[in-house]
Scaffold this active site. Structure first.
Site: not given
Length: 217
Positions: A13-17
């Site tokens: 769910r992490s855009p940065y991931s």
């Protein structure tokens, strides 16, 4: 033989991931180093009232910064449809029943246990976040992404169904080890006990790897 590896604590769910993953794929391609993918649940699942209590500027900046970062990196990007984590819009909290994120997280665990963790998160995060696919959870979208990563989606699902407790336990162990590694956020890379938090710390991770004598392939 690979002499050194780092742990990657990572969330679907992490855009940065998502934004970090292509560079991590390139890092492993270019350097004699292994990436040990360790899936964690997103903060919204671990702490259901997190966003309800967050300063509104937190979300405002997140949205502005992720789109800017994607543009800077030349990556396609759009908030997913559907969101991997379902939210109650009236309360800005997250119900316990989550049909997408638990399945995704446990698929990531299963893929990592088969040595395909980095390839799997690269393909599936692109499917979810690059804006090219609505309803990414329907049809054969996930199956095709898994196949591109060298996995059989049906086999992964069957393994999870056969031992769901194991896959939950792995995620929970990863979350505990994430904090021991020095941070609670994602993406978090931990090399020899040293944490590198955020997609903007990959250059420093490479710098440290080179200090430790890791050679280019």
């Amino acid at each position: 033989m690979t002499a050194l590896g780092f742990d990657l604590f990572w969330s679907f769910r992490s855009p940065y991931s998502y934004l970090a993953t292509p560079r991590l794929v390139n890092l492993v391609r270019d350097f004699d180093v292994a990436c040990n993918v360790r899936i964690v649940y997103p903060i919204a699942v671990r702490q259901a009232d997190f966003f309800a209590n967050a300063d509104p500027l937190w979300v405002f900046y997140l949205m502005k910064d992720t789109y800017r970062t994607a543009e800077f990196l030349g990556l396609p990007y759009r908030w997913p449809n559907p969101d991997p984590v379902l939210m109650d819009p009236a309360t800005r909290t997250y119900p316990r029943a989550q049909p997408h994120i638990h399945r995704l997280s446990h698929l990531g665990v299963a893929a990592a246990e088969r040595g395909r963790g980095l390839a799997f998160i690269a393909e599936v995060s692109a499917l979810i976040w690059d804006g090219c696919t609505d309803n990414w959870h329907e049809g054969d979208h996930l199956a095709q992404a898994a196949a591109r990563a060298g996995c059989d989606l049906a086999e992964l699902d069957a393994a999870i169904a056969a031992d769901p407790v194991h896959h939950v336990d792995v995620v929970e162990t990863n979350q505990s080890d994430q904090r021991k590694g020095g941070h609670y956020g994602v993406p978090l890379m931990v090399l020899d006990g040293e944490p590198f938090f955020g997609q903007d710390r990959i250059d420093q991770l490479i710098w440290r790897l080179e200090q430790k004598g890791v050679m280019r392939r």
